[in-house]
Scaffold this active site. Structure first.
Site, mmCIF file in Angstrom:
data_model
loop_
_atom_site.group_PDB
_atom_site.id
_atom_site.type_symbol
_atom_site.label_atom_id
_atom_site.label_comp_id
_atom_site.label_asym_id
_atom_site.label_seq_id
_atom_site.Cartn_x
_atom_site.Cartn_y
_atom_site.Cartn_z
ATOM 1 N N ASP A 35 32.401 -13.224 -33.306
ATOM 2 C CA ASP A 35 32.413 -13.894 -31.940
ATOM 3 C C ASP A 35 31.102 -13.903 -31.251
ATOM 4 O OD1 ASP A 35 35.096 -13.921 -32.690
ATOM 5 O OD2 ASP A 35 35.853 -12.710 -31.187
ATOM 6 N N GLU A 37 28.156 -14.168 -32.286
ATOM 7 C CA GLU A 37 27.268 -14.952 -32.893
ATOM 8 C C GLU A 37 27.649 -16.273 -32.266
ATOM 9 O OE1 GLU A 37 26.123 -14.249 -36.855
ATOM 10 O OE2 GLU A 37 25.653 -16.320 -37.054
ATOM 11 N N SER A 84 40.248 -20.990 -19.313
ATOM 12 C CA SER A 84 39.532 -19.789 -20.162
ATOM 13 C C SER A 84 38.895 -19.206 -18.969
ATOM 14 C CB SER A 84 38.645 -20.397 -21.232
ATOM 15 O OG SER A 84 38.275 -19.517 -21.821
ATOM 16 N N GLU A 114 41.165 -5.504 -15.833
ATOM 17 C CA GLU A 114 41.993 -5.207 -17.029
ATOM 18 C C GLU A 114 41.486 -5.385 -18.281
ATOM 19 O OE1 GLU A 114 44.661 -8.850 -16.470
ATOM 20 O OE2 GLU A 114 44.658 -8.568 -14.340
ATOM 21 N N LYS A 116 40.689 -6.749 -22.045
ATOM 22 C CA LYS A 116 40.824 -8.231 -22.517
ATOM 23 C C LYS A 116 41.603 -8.000 -23.909
ATOM 24 C CE LYS A 116 38.313 -12.452 -22.951
ATOM 25 N NZ LYS A 116 38.528 -12.638 -24.332
ATOM 26 N N ASP A 118 42.562 -8.933 -27.461
ATOM 27 C CA ASP A 118 42.101 -10.049 -28.625
ATOM 28 C C ASP A 118 43.390 -10.513 -29.390
ATOM 29 O OD1 ASP A 118 40.281 -11.689 -29.583
ATOM 30 O OD2 ASP A 118 39.583 -9.998 -31.218
ATOM 31 N N ARG A 137 48.034 -22.236 -25.929
ATOM 32 C CA ARG A 137 47.199 -22.801 -25.187
ATOM 33 C C ARG A 137 46.528 -24.137 -25.550
ATOM 34 N NH1 ARG A 137 42.120 -20.067 -24.610
ATOM 35 N NH2 ARG A 137 40.604 -21.481 -23.955
ATOM 36 N N TYR A 223 49.721 -11.244 -18.039
ATOM 37 C CA TYR A 223 48.846 -10.876 -16.954
ATOM 38 C C TYR A 223 48.796 -12.042 -16.136
ATOM 39 C CZ TYR A 223 46.102 -13.584 -20.435
ATOM 40 O OH TYR A 223 45.875 -14.388 -21.259
ATOM 41 N N LYS A 286 39.101 -9.616 -12.113
ATOM 42 C CA LYS A 286 39.670 -10.638 -11.310
ATOM 43 C C LYS A 286 39.760 -10.093 -9.761
ATOM 44 C CE LYS A 286 42.857 -11.598 -15.168
ATOM 45 N NZ LYS A 286 44.226 -11.648 -15.796
ATOM 46 N N LYS A 310 32.267 -8.815 -21.464
ATOM 47 C CA LYS A 310 31.831 -8.671 -22.865
ATOM 48 C C LYS A 310 30.837 -7.406 -23.318
ATOM 49 C CE LYS A 310 34.062 -12.302 -24.864
ATOM 50 N NZ LYS A 310 34.246 -12.613 -26.051
ATOM 51 N N CYS A 404 37.872 -0.918 -66.603
ATOM 52 C CA CYS A 404 38.238 0.062 -65.620
ATOM 53 C C CYS A 404 36.917 1.202 -65.392
ATOM 54 C CB CYS A 404 39.365 0.920 -65.830
ATOM 55 S SG CYS A 404 39.819 2.448 -64.805
ATOM 56 N N CYS A 407 38.546 4.696 -66.831
ATOM 57 C CA CYS A 407 39.204 5.034 -67.931
ATOM 58 C C CYS A 407 38.779 4.164 -69.035
ATOM 59 C CB CYS A 407 40.456 5.266 -67.846
ATOM 60 S SG CYS A 407 41.436 3.668 -67.807
ATOM 61 N N CYS A 422 43.787 -1.939 -63.291
ATOM 62 C CA CYS A 422 43.513 -0.989 -64.496
ATOM 63 C C CYS A 422 45.051 -0.964 -65.005
ATOM 64 C CB CYS A 422 42.952 0.197 -64.267
ATOM 65 S SG CYS A 422 43.239 1.363 -65.699
ATOM 66 N N CYS A 428 45.076 6.568 -66.903
ATOM 67 C CA CYS A 428 43.824 6.681 -66.356
ATOM 68 C C CYS A 428 44.040 7.757 -65.311
ATOM 69 C CB CYS A 428 44.050 5.217 -65.548
ATOM 70 S SG CYS A 428 42.559 4.963 -64.277
HETATM 71 S S1 IVH Z 1 43.014 -14.163 -17.628
HETATM 72 C C1 IVH Z 1 42.313 -18.256 -16.217
HETATM 73 N N1 IVH Z 1 43.484 -11.711 -18.560
HETATM 74 O O1 IVH Z 1 41.012 -14.105 -22.893
HETATM 75 C C2 IVH Z 1 42.281 -16.977 -16.515
HETATM 76 N N2 IVH Z 1 43.000 -13.343 -20.120
HETATM 77 O O2 IVH Z 1 38.385 -15.568 -22.834
HETATM 78 C C3 IVH Z 1 42.974 -16.611 -17.866
HETATM 79 N N3 IVH Z 1 42.932 -12.486 -22.537
HETATM 80 O O3 IVH Z 1 42.287 -17.287 -22.890
HETATM 81 C C4 IVH Z 1 42.872 -15.732 -18.607
HETATM 82 N N4 IVH Z 1 43.503 -10.490 -21.823
HETATM 83 O O4 IVH Z 1 43.672 -15.534 -23.931
HETATM 84 C C5 IVH Z 1 43.125 -13.021 -18.717
HETATM 85 N N5 IVH Z 1 44.087 -9.480 -19.199
HETATM 86 C C6 IVH Z 1 43.690 -10.820 -19.335
HETATM 87 C C7 IVH Z 1 43.495 -11.199 -20.780
HETATM 88 C C8 IVH Z 1 42.773 -12.283 -21.034
HETATM 89 C C9 IVH Z 1 43.229 -11.162 -22.908
HETATM 90 C C10 IVH Z 1 42.294 -13.642 -23.117
HETATM 91 C C11 IVH Z 1 43.254 -15.097 -22.753
HETATM 92 C C12 IVH Z 1 42.103 -16.086 -22.499
HETATM 93 C C13 IVH Z 1 41.036 -15.300 -23.029
HETATM 94 C C14 IVH Z 1 39.532 -15.852 -22.188
#
Ligand code: IVH
Length: 668
Positions: A35, A37, A84, A114, A116, A118, A137, A223, A286, A310, A404, A407, A422, A428
């Site tokens: 990610d 990169e 996003s 919060e 995030k 994955d 989405r 969330y 947020k 990040k 192997c 053995c 094997c 073995c």
């Molecule tokens: S808020 C408009 N809160 O991260 C705001 N996103 O890189 C919408 N994600 O598409 C996202 N945990 O899939 C929000 N606590 C969190 C999250 C979160 C994971 C994901 C979500 C979003 C992506 C954005």
């Protein structure tokens, strides 16, 4: 790169590359690069587009919110775009964000921090408190209908605690522990391994067959309230409301007053997040005031008042100093890269998985290569790619062995399997060792003290060859062996002694029968009740057992048809090891003697909880209605099983009656 033509060319190449990588990531759930990169390439393209807007592709991937939809699933069009987030990667960028927020709201703002998660974003709609639709989405305007798949996720309630109309957003993900279990099962079966929890979650959710989604045991956190009769005024209020409605919310969110508190939050979670059972790829910050958030609006891609923080890359670059092979208890030969030590997520890494011969070959890892390694949710890091530009010519190609390494037996590969194995199961030394360790492990015979080192000591001294030998060991036999003082020896002998009484299901797990894990072992043991009946069962009889597929049936039958395996089982029986499963019906309770089928949707309890409840209260659970069924619990929209139960005249009760009976049992 200063000549305009170079810049222009670079932009065109980046556009194409980002588009291609994005497509692979979103449509095929197969990221080609880490990610970090990908994000770096997007950032570079965005920067160049800002400097040279005249050269920007009008359909540049930077203007898209995500990938496009996968074929097969129905499309869902969103009334409001599903946005996003923009990323920040340092305290400076976080401070700039804070500066913009302060300017917009006029005072020191409160934020909600919060984690995030994955996973994969989902939008779920409830009407009158009932789940009516769930969608991914997609590209933010059009997603995929995954309603039936989301219904299989236990965390996501069918029915909220209030009869409200609401549209919520959350993240579907796979727990690290579930991911590890799934991959262990796949490895056992010789199937391709899942790359990481995120991709596994995405692949599992975007299935046409909800049964596959169910088998993957996904989880979810919510969330955001996207639409509701009354919208919350703060993000903290939104999270509390979600929780109050019965939706799962990641519990570590924190209200942070101003930048200093936010910085503390970022620092606190940098390492602590690795301890969680879910993978986080950063934090989300947020503005707590949601009215101000709405006022500030969004850019094409993301709300202005929310950002993703990040953390620094979790990929490391190091050199391969060797490639070693290990032989597992089923004989599978797995390659591992030995590395020059590199720091990754706060731990020093010296080994990384190369998974199997195919992956090793496609990565073309050579001894001496510089490689990129990463931890993607697994405990063991993996080699992501080779940096061929750093090759000196002195690298040594690895030749995958045909025999192997332990053995010398010629390795074999079954059709449809990726693992080379094997075949020398009994001779073995590596397989013997792994099988012994497995025999005593927790889910199997649970022999405390019989860890790797003890097994090595016993093997080396020639005291044991097979698991049956364990039951002949006396304290005197252990005297004088390295590691064994009198206390250890006595404890081990006592632990082995008490393992004789384990139920048949544990013994079946311990026997190391291909495809028979703990779950299948329980199903088989409960069905056949003793080993004598199980070992005489035909493939057809085995395959008829609910929950046992043809592959397991075939494997069990083959196991008991093998002379050495029969000999082992006989020796264990002669040593006094229990070969019987205690009857579930012996637990007395309101379902004693009942064989129960649960069908349709239940609201107050999940299907698997209801099944566990029946078992804990003396009953048996079956998956299909037959003449042996004595009771059917019919939830809402029950279909063919209910009809069959009526046909056969089986007693039928609804959820309420089921709960009443179960509660009676609890009181008595
Ligand atoms: S808020 C408009 N809160 O991260 C705001 N996103 O890189 C919408 N994600 O598409 C996202 N945990 O899939 C929000 N606590 C969190 C999250 C979160 C994971 C994901 C979500 C979003 C992506 C954005």
């Amino acid at each position: 790169m200063s000549a305009p033509e170079d810049v222009r060319q670079r932009m065109a190449r980046l556009t194409e590359l980002v588009r291609d990588l994005g497509r692979r990531y979103h449509e095929e759930d197969r990221p080609a690069v880490p990610d970090e990169e990908y994000d770096a390439l997007v950032a570079e393209l965005q920067r160049l587009e800002a400097q040279h807007p005249q050269w920007a592709d009008s359909e540049s991937p930077t203007t898209l919110v995500g990938g496009r939809k996968a074929p097969g699933l129905a499309a869902v069009h969103f009334e409001r775009p599903v946005l996003s987030l923009n990323n920040v990667r340092s305290f400076e960028e976080l401070a700039e964000f804070d500066g913009r927020m302060r300017q917009a709201v006029g005072v020191e703002p409160a934020y909600v921090g919060e984690l995030k998660i994955d996973g994969l974003s989902v939008i779920v709609t409830y009407e009158g408190g009932r789940l009516v639709r769930a969608a991914t989405r997609g590209d933010g305007a059009t997603g995929e209908d995954v309603t039936e798949n989301v219904r299989t996720i236990e965390d996501v309630p069918e029915q909220l605690r209030e009869a409200v109309n609401i549209e919520v957003r959350g993240e579907v993900y796979l727990r690290r522990s579930t991911f590890a279990r799934l991959n262990a099962e796949r490895e056992e079966k010789g199937e391709l391994l899942l790359a990481n929890p995120r991709n596994a979650a995405a692949g599992s959710l975007r299935q046409l067959d909800p049964a596959i989604t169910r088998a993957r045991s996904l989880s979810a956190f919510f969330y955001e309230i996207r639409a509701a009769d009354a919208l919350p005024l703060t993000q903290a209020g939104a999270l509390e409301r979600l929780r109050g409605l019965g939706l799962p919310v990641e519990p570590h969110w924190t209200v942070c007053q101003g930048l200093p508190a936010l910085t503390d939050f970022v620092n606190n979670w940098e390492t602590a997040r690795h301890e969680l059972d879910y993978v986080t790829d950063g934090l989300v910050v947020k503005l707590n005031d949601l009215e101000a958030t709405r006022r500030m609006g969004s850019t094409q891609k993301a709300p202005r008042a929310q950002v993703a923080y990040k953390y620094a890359a979790e990929v490391g670059v190091t050199r391969v100093v060797g490639i070693s092979l290990s032989v597992g208890r089923t004989g599978s030969v797995t390659p591992t890269a030995d590395l020059e030590p590199v720091l990754l997520q706060g731990t020093t890494v010296t080994r990384a998985s190369l998974h199997n011969a195919d992956i090793l070959a496609s990565l073309d890892v050579r001894v001496g290569d510089t490689v990129e390694v990463r931890k993607a949710g697994e405990v063991i890091p993996e080699v992501v790619r080779v940096l061929p530009e750093l090759r000196t010519g002195g690298e040594v190609r690895f030749r995958y062995p045909t025999v192997c390494p332990e053995c010398g037996s010629v390795l074999a590969r079954e059709p449809d399997e990726v693992a080379w194995r094997c075949p020398n199961r009994f001779g073995c030394p590596a397989q013997r060792r792994e099988a012994l360790i497995h025999f005593g492990s927790r889910g199997a015979m649970d022999i405390e003290g019989l860890g790797e080192k003890t097994v090595d000591a016993l093997l080396e001294a020639g005291r044991v060859k097979s698991p049956a030998d364990l039951y002949r060991l006396r304290v005197e036999d252990l005297r004088g062996l390295p590691r064994f003082g009198p206390v250890l020896a006595e404890n081990l002998v006592r632990a082995i002694e008490s393992s004789r009484e384990r139920p048949l299901s544990r013994l079946l797990t311990a026997l190391n029968i291909r495809y028979v894990g703990e779950k299948a072992a329980v199903v088989l043991a409960r069905h056949f009740e003793n080993l004598g009946r199980l070992r005489e069962a035909s493939v057809e009889e085995l395959a008829e057992v609910p929950g046992i597929g043809p592959v397991v049936a075939e494997s069990v039958h083959r196991f008991f048809g093998t002379a050495e395996e029969r000999e082992l089982v006989n020796a264990l029986a002669a040593a006094g090891v229990n070969m019987v499963e205690p009857l579930v019906g012996e637990v007395s309770g309101p379902f004693s003697g009942d064989t129960v089928v649960i069908t349709g949707k239940l609201f107050s309890i999940s299907r698997s909880e209801a099944e566990a409840l029946v078992q804990s209260l003396g009953g048996r659970v079956a998956s299909s209605v037959s003449t042996r069924t004595t009771l059917v619990v019919a939830g809402e929209d029950a279909g063919s099983k209910l009809a069959r139960a009526r046909e056969l005249g089986v007693a039928i009760i609804d959820e309420e009656e089921f709960r009443r009976r179960a509660a009676n049992g609890r009181m008595s």
